[in-house]
Motif scaffolding. Structure first.
Motif, PDB file in Angstrom:
ATOM      1  N   ASP A 160       2.688  15.135 -36.819  1.00 60.45           N
ATOM      2  CA  ASP A 160       3.501  13.922 -36.262  1.00 60.45           C
ATOM      3  C   ASP A 160       4.783  14.321 -35.994  1.00 60.45           C
ATOM      4  O   ASP A 160       5.587  13.262 -35.943  1.00 60.45           O
ATOM      5  CB  ASP A 160       3.108  13.026 -37.424  1.00 60.45           C
ATOM      6  CG  ASP A 160       4.042  13.559 -38.618  1.00 60.45           C
ATOM      7  OD1 ASP A 160       4.355  14.522 -38.848  1.00 60.45           O
ATOM      8  OD2 ASP A 160       4.165  12.604 -39.497  1.00 60.45           O
ATOM      9  N   ILE A 161       5.076  15.428 -35.404  1.00 57.63           N
ATOM     10  CA  ILE A 161       6.683  15.900 -35.133  1.00 57.63           C
ATOM     11  C   ILE A 161       6.960  14.959 -33.941  1.00 57.63           C
ATOM     12  O   ILE A 161       8.277  14.883 -33.579  1.00 57.63           O
ATOM     13  CB  ILE A 161       6.709  17.220 -34.764  1.00 57.63           C
ATOM     14  CG1 ILE A 161       8.070  17.647 -34.886  1.00 57.63           C
ATOM     15  CG2 ILE A 161       5.868  17.803 -33.608  1.00 57.63           C
ATOM     16  CD1 ILE A 161       8.642  17.404 -36.319  1.00 57.63           C
ATOM     17  N   ARG A 162       5.939  14.469 -33.088  1.00 56.75           N
ATOM     18  CA  ARG A 162       6.319  13.814 -31.624  1.00 56.75           C
ATOM     19  C   ARG A 162       6.722  12.448 -32.066  1.00 56.75           C
ATOM     20  O   ARG A 162       7.459  11.868 -31.193  1.00 56.75           O
ATOM     21  CB  ARG A 162       4.974  13.723 -30.911  1.00 56.75           C
ATOM     22  CG  ARG A 162       4.583  15.036 -30.281  1.00 56.75           C
ATOM     23  CD  ARG A 162       3.119  14.965 -29.374  1.00 56.75           C
ATOM     24  NE  ARG A 162       3.883  14.305 -28.376  1.00 56.75           N
ATOM     25  CZ  ARG A 162       2.738  13.816 -27.426  1.00 56.75           C
ATOM     26  NH1 ARG A 162       1.510  14.094 -27.440  1.00 56.75           N
ATOM     27  NH2 ARG A 162       3.121  13.376 -25.999  1.00 56.75           N
ATOM     28  N   GLY A 180      15.416  12.175 -34.939  1.00 53.26           N
ATOM     29  CA  GLY A 180      15.197  13.078 -36.318  1.00 53.26           C
ATOM     30  C   GLY A 180      15.823  14.615 -35.830  1.00 53.26           C
ATOM     31  O   GLY A 180      16.088  14.704 -34.833  1.00 53.26           O
ATOM     32  N   ILE A 181      15.862  15.096 -36.938  1.00 56.09           N
ATOM     33  CA  ILE A 181      16.448  16.659 -36.829  1.00 56.09           C
ATOM     34  C   ILE A 181      15.388  17.448 -37.760  1.00 56.09           C
ATOM     35  O   ILE A 181      14.886  17.107 -38.893  1.00 56.09           O
ATOM     36  CB  ILE A 181      17.924  16.536 -37.392  1.00 56.09           C
ATOM     37  CG1 ILE A 181      18.481  18.140 -37.247  1.00 56.09           C
ATOM     38  CG2 ILE A 181      17.861  16.252 -38.819  1.00 56.09           C
ATOM     39  CD1 ILE A 181      19.911  18.234 -37.486  1.00 56.09           C
ATOM     40  N   VAL A 182      15.345  18.666 -37.351  1.00 57.31           N
ATOM     41  CA  VAL A 182      14.293  19.659 -37.761  1.00 57.31           C
ATOM     42  C   VAL A 182      14.876  20.861 -38.147  1.00 57.31           C
ATOM     43  O   VAL A 182      15.424  21.499 -37.262  1.00 57.31           O
ATOM     44  CB  VAL A 182      12.829  19.737 -36.795  1.00 57.31           C
ATOM     45  CG1 VAL A 182      11.888  20.804 -37.587  1.00 57.31           C
ATOM     46  CG2 VAL A 182      12.163  18.483 -36.633  1.00 57.31           C
ATOM     47  N   PHE A 183      14.838  21.328 -39.298  1.00 56.83           N
ATOM     48  CA  PHE A 183      15.299  22.723 -39.750  1.00 56.83           C
ATOM     49  C   PHE A 183      14.105  23.790 -39.711  1.00 56.83           C
ATOM     50  O   PHE A 183      13.055  23.588 -40.323  1.00 56.83           O
ATOM     51  CB  PHE A 183      15.848  22.659 -41.254  1.00 56.83           C
ATOM     52  CG  PHE A 183      17.214  21.827 -41.198  1.00 56.83           C
ATOM     53  CD1 PHE A 183      18.164  22.640 -41.429  1.00 56.83           C
ATOM     54  CD2 PHE A 183      16.925  20.579 -41.152  1.00 56.83           C
ATOM     55  CE1 PHE A 183      19.573  21.908 -41.644  1.00 56.83           C
ATOM     56  CE2 PHE A 183      18.230  19.856 -41.270  1.00 56.83           C
ATOM     57  CZ  PHE A 183      19.332  20.433 -41.398  1.00 56.83           C
ATOM     58  N   LYS A 188      11.979  21.744 -43.014  1.00 56.40           N
ATOM     59  CA  LYS A 188      12.050  20.095 -43.235  1.00 56.40           C
ATOM     60  C   LYS A 188      12.570  19.491 -42.255  1.00 56.40           C
ATOM     61  O   LYS A 188      12.996  20.135 -41.056  1.00 56.40           O
ATOM     62  CB  LYS A 188      12.970  20.216 -44.466  1.00 56.40           C
ATOM     63  CG  LYS A 188      14.397  20.279 -44.142  1.00 56.40           C
ATOM     64  CD  LYS A 188      15.317  19.765 -45.364  1.00 56.40           C
ATOM     65  CE  LYS A 188      15.019  20.793 -46.608  1.00 56.40           C
ATOM     66  NZ  LYS A 188      16.017  20.346 -47.629  1.00 56.40           N
ATOM     67  N   SER A 189      12.296  18.150 -42.267  1.00 57.51           N
ATOM     68  CA  SER A 189      12.541  17.399 -41.183  1.00 57.51           C
ATOM     69  C   SER A 189      13.248  16.012 -41.856  1.00 57.51           C
ATOM     70  O   SER A 189      12.715  15.714 -42.852  1.00 57.51           O
ATOM     71  CB  SER A 189      11.534  16.948 -40.215  1.00 57.51           C
ATOM     72  OG  SER A 189      10.650  15.997 -41.097  1.00 57.51           O
TER      73      SER A 189
END
Length: 946
Positions: free
Chosen positions: A840-842, A884-887, A907-908
């Motif tokens: 579901d990152i989209r 959002g931001i993703v590490f 993580k996000s």
């Protein structure tokens, strides 16, 4: 670190449940109606001037009996009121609402006593009255007085108690005068009357008082115990956990001792309640024919309800205690975990420091072999700390899975332990690979040196006088060819191959030696070449040259089955198809991103076209818009043929039995991932998109609508690019297999397969470039409108101008849609390389930017600048999306081009939950991200090279 106990079952919940128990006890004993208990009015009850025998009227109304009592009219008003209040509160609310039936026995008394009884009932009776039955005096004179007096008093009685008396359709008056007990039996069944009224109901007044007193004492004790448990629960819930292990163990023992004491009281109370219930039921258990009286049945029901409340009290407290006890154990577990963590971390830090000092890669085979032994010893030294760290991380995971209250403290520790382990293991592997590479380098340099020395010896051993004859020349040439053939056995690389293979480990000294050896190799090879030429001139052999002729593309060899000898065509591409895209494909690097500029694609798309004489219908004579559409159709057909050639030339032959031995298992098992949904692309473009584009030849204004109409269908490119990194990995593993070489020769392709698999990426950019070109030429002339028509009518024709604006707007919409698709495909390629990325990152929106950062993770409540300085930052790849931001964790792994970065999802976080502020004066490279709802915050600093 100090923690407060946060019970799963909060103390408020325990207090609420126990308060509910207390309320139920009051309801059962009806303490909210009357504050009296039997022990408070024990003397008045023993006088027995009124009793509640347990009998019921025909409609279930409780019966209160006033037996003959000589001093009734001398009773104090308070005593009468207390007894009436107590007796009317014992029956259930439902029974009391029906109304009470009062039986006044005055057979041996006078009218004055009857009148006194009725007066007191009218003034002080606290319940609802239904009927009053009066047994008249047996004396004739008193009976006559009673008959006369009741006629006048009946109306007065009604006036005094108009609200309390419940009217009955069966009786015209609430007071019924009876001559004898037999008359009473006509209104009330004998089984509901005591023996002194001619009934069969057994009633023992002293026993009734004893049972009531015992039940009320039990209820009061239960209520007191519940209140004590409430206080104890609040005390436990607010206990501050100590720092030390011993202090925590002492606290656990103290709490357990207090709990055991309360548990013993609950157990004793349960035994008392069970014993009391057995005593009440004793009459029925001693004889099978005996039955419990109504009073006893009511007492049994009351005790059973009280025992249920006792059970609920015990359950609530045990649940609270079990969770509190668990928290104390978890506190001990946390303290052991923290202590072991700092010990293991210290050991790992020392190992990493020792590992960082291990930088020598050796300058000879002997030295490298010695370094490999030392490195192996270092790895052995780290086995025990690594094992402890991994075991401790597993223990931490188990604590997290068991819902430990300090999850936010344990999880970062586990992450840090695994990070340290990974750092040590990865660095050990990296150093081992470098040493192995260094060993291979020095061994190969030694081999090259030995080979050069053997070659010099061979040339020196060939005498000139022996080469004057044909036989001598042949022998010398054969010796040279045989010796040069040994170069393959020694795996002697070229200069470029050598440097590309060992570039990462070439120090200045090693590079100098390698240059000397390779220069020596080149000199020896040149000497051999000159010797061969000299010997060949001596041999003076003349051979007729053969002119090689390249086959026509259409006469390319076909696949032929060795079993059936029947041709199986693979539909190879025409030469123009391959030449048209060759320029573009050769400009692509091996990365899987869109990094080709539009100018390169334009040049590449026309590199292979042969100039032809200008014809009237040639593209040069078309308007700019129609020329672009002509180019779009032409390249679309070439693109479809390219995909068709891959399907027919690579995918289909993989099922040929006679080629199975050429296909490795890795390729056979992953062919679907190598080609992805390329068949789906071919079907869409060949059957649908090309036909719709052809309609735009005569109607250019339909082109933008064609793209907008197929917006959802073009999403197949996202699916294709999502699989592209995996396809690239499979290709890198299998690109040297014989099968691909055979297929490439059969198709007469100049480029390897993966260059053609990059075609869909280029095609999207080609669409983007063509649509941008159309936006530059959307004037009426370019749409095919005659200039004369324009001058004569277009300036006056408003709809035409509106049509041009609509065409431009649609082009802009189509271009925006295509650019979004390209960004989406770039995101698919980027995130496909991130392992562990959620599906579901989209939902986070478009990818705005990304880069590598140094990241410090700190707790909000523990943040100090000295902590920031002390802890080593972690290098993370950061992806910034719209929402959002993703590490991602960065790990360098070897690839065919050396060490390459690989990313793993960590993580996000949603931007709407974050607060961001810059750190440092005048610098935008360092800033802080904090989650408003979390306990951690992150300090990010842009890498200097970014």
């Amino acid at each position: 670190m100090l923690f407060w106990l946060k019970e799963e079952m909060a103390p408020e919940e325990l207090s609420r449940r126990l308060a509910t128990v207390i309320t139920h006890i009051d309801e059962i004993m009806q303490q909210e109606i009357r504050p009296l208990v039997a022990v408070d009015i024990i003397e008045q009850l023993h006088r027995q001037f009124a009793i509640l025998s347990g009998g019921r009227g025909k409609d279930g109304a409780p019966i209160i009996t006033f037996p003959e009592f000589a001093g009734f009219k001398h009773l104090p008003e308070e005593d009468f009121l207390n007894v009436m209040t107590y007796l009317t509160s014992i029956p259930s609310v439902e029974a009391a609402n029906i109304g009470f039936v009062i039986v006044i026995d005055r057979r041996r008394d006078k009218w004055s006593s009857i009148k006194a009884s009725l007066t007191r009932i009218a003034v002080a009776f606290p319940g609802n009255l239904q009927l009053i039955f009066i047994l008249r005096p047996s004396c004739f004179i008193q009976r006559t007085f009673t008959d006369i007096g009741i006629k006048y008093y009946r109306d007065e009685f009604k006036m005094k108690v108009p609200v309390l008396v419940r009217s009955s359709t069966l009786f015209s008056s609430p007071i019924i005068m009876l001559n004898s007990v037999s008359d009473l039996h006509g209104y009330i069944d004998k089984s509901q009357l005591t023996e002194d009224l001619g009934g069969t109901l057994e009633y023992r007044h002293n026993q009734w008082i004893n049972h009531r007193t015992a039940i009320e004492n039990f209820a009061m004790t239960l209520k007191t115990t519940a209140q004590m448990l409430q206080m104890f629960g609040v005390c436990l819930a607010t206990t501050e956990l100590p720092r030390g292990v011993l202090s925590t163990e002492d606290l656990l023992v103290s709490h357990t001792r207090q709990r055991d004491k309360l548990q013993d009281e609950l157990t004793l109370l349960g035994k008392q309640g069970t014993t009391l219930l057995s005593c009440i039921q004793e009459t029925a258990t001693t004889s099978p024919t005996s039955k419990l009286s109504p009073n006893e049945l009511e007492n049994v029901a009351t005790m059973e309800r009280l025992l249920l409340e006792l059970d609920e009290t015990e359950k609530a407290f045990n649940q609270f205690w079990s969770e509190h006890h668990l928290k104390l154990h978890q506190c001990l577990q946390l303290q052991h975990f923290e202590r072991n963590f700092y010990e293991v971390k210290l050991a790992l830090d020392n190992l990493l420091a020792e590992q960082a000092e291990f930088t020598d890669i050796g300058d000879s085979v002997i030295r490298v072999e010695q370094l490999l032994k030392e490195h192996k010893n270092l790895e052995g030294k780290g086995e025990e700390p690594l094992e402890k760290a991994q075991l401790l991380a597993i223990i931490g995971d188990q604590l997290i899975q068991s819902h430990h209250y300090a999850v936010d403290s344990i999880r970062p520790r586990c992450v840090e332990l695994r990070h340290l382990c990974d750092d040590f293991i990865n660095e050990s592997k990296k150093k081992h690979d470098i040493l192995e590479k260094s060993l291979e380098l020095h061994r190969q340099l030694d081999k090259v040196s030995h080979w050069c020395e053997a070659g010099i010896y061979l040339l020196a051993s060939q005498a000139v006088d022996k080469c004057q004859s044909r036989e001598g020349v042949d022998v010398a040439l054969n010796d040279i060819e045989a010796f040069l053939g040994t170069a393959k056995e020694y795996q002697l690389p070229s200069h470029m191959e050598f440097y590309s293979q060992f570039e990462l480990i070439l120090t200045i000294d090693v590079k100098t030696r390698a240059q000397e050896v390779l220069q020596k190799l080149g000199d020896v090879q040149e000497i051999f070449h000159k010797r061969q030429m000299s010997l060949m001139k001596l041999a003076a052999r003349q051979t007729r040259p053969v002119q090689p002729v390249a086959p026509h593309p259409e006469s390319s060899p076909k696949w032929v089955s060795p079993k059936t000898s029947q041709p199986c065509t693979l539909a190879p591409l025409q030469r123009t198809s391959e030449e048209t895209y060759t320029g573009t494909l050769e400009k692509e690097d091996d990365e899987t991103k869109f990094e080709v500029k539009n100018e390169e694609i334009l040049e590449g798309s026309h590199d292979g076209e042969n100039p032809e004489p200008e014809q009237p219908d040639s593209p040069e004579n078309l308007s700019p818009t129609r020329r672009i559409i002509h180019d779009l159709l032409e390249t679309e057909e070439i693109y479809i043929k390219e995909i068709k050639s891959i399907i027919d030339g690579y995918i289909t032959p993989m099922d040929f039995i006679w080629l199975k031995h050429l296909i490795p298992d890795v390729l056979q098992n992953n062919k679907e991932f190598l080609f992805g949904n390329i068949r789906e692309l071919y079907e869409f473009h060949n059957r649908t998109f090309l036909k719709e584009l052809e309609k735009c030849t005569e109607n250019p204004e339909l082109l933008a609508r064609c793209f907008l109409k197929r917006k959802e269908d073009l999403q197949i490119y996202f699916k294709y690019h999502k699989n592209l990194p995996r396809a690239r990995a499979i290709w890198q593993e299998c690109q040297d297999c014989t099968f691909f070489g055979v297929c490439q020769r059969q198709l007469d392709h100049n480029l390897p397969l993966f260059k053609y698999l990059r075609g869909p990426s280029q095609r999207l950019i080609k669409y983007q470039m063509l649509l941008k070109g159309l936006l530059d030429f959307e004037s009426p002339e370019d749409l095919g409108i005659d200039s004369g028509d324009q001058e004569g009518g277009l300036a006056k024709n408003g709809p035409k101008r509106t049509k041009d604006s609509a065409f431009s707007a649609e082009l802009q919409q189509a271009l925006a849609m295509l650019e979004d698709l390209i960004k989406s495909c770039e995101l698919a390629v980027d995130l496909a390389a991130v392992t562990g990325c959620p599906d579901d990152i989209r939902k986070l929106g478009k990818l705005l930017m990304h880069g590598s950062f140094n990241v410090w993770t700190v707790h909000k409540d523990r943040y100090k600048m000295k902590d920031f300085i002390r802890f080593k930052p972690s290098r993370r790849q950061i992806y910034l999306f719209e929402r959002g931001i993703v590490f991602c964790k960065i790990r360098m792994e070897p690839s065919d081009q050396g060490l390459a970065p690989h990313y793993r999802f960590k993580k996000s976080m949603k931007l709407m939950t974050l607060s961001i502020r810059h750190l440092g004066r005048g610098s935008s490279r360092k800033f802080e991200i904090a989650n408003r709802n979390g306990l951690e915050k992150y300090i990010l600093q842009r890498s200097p090279r970014e």
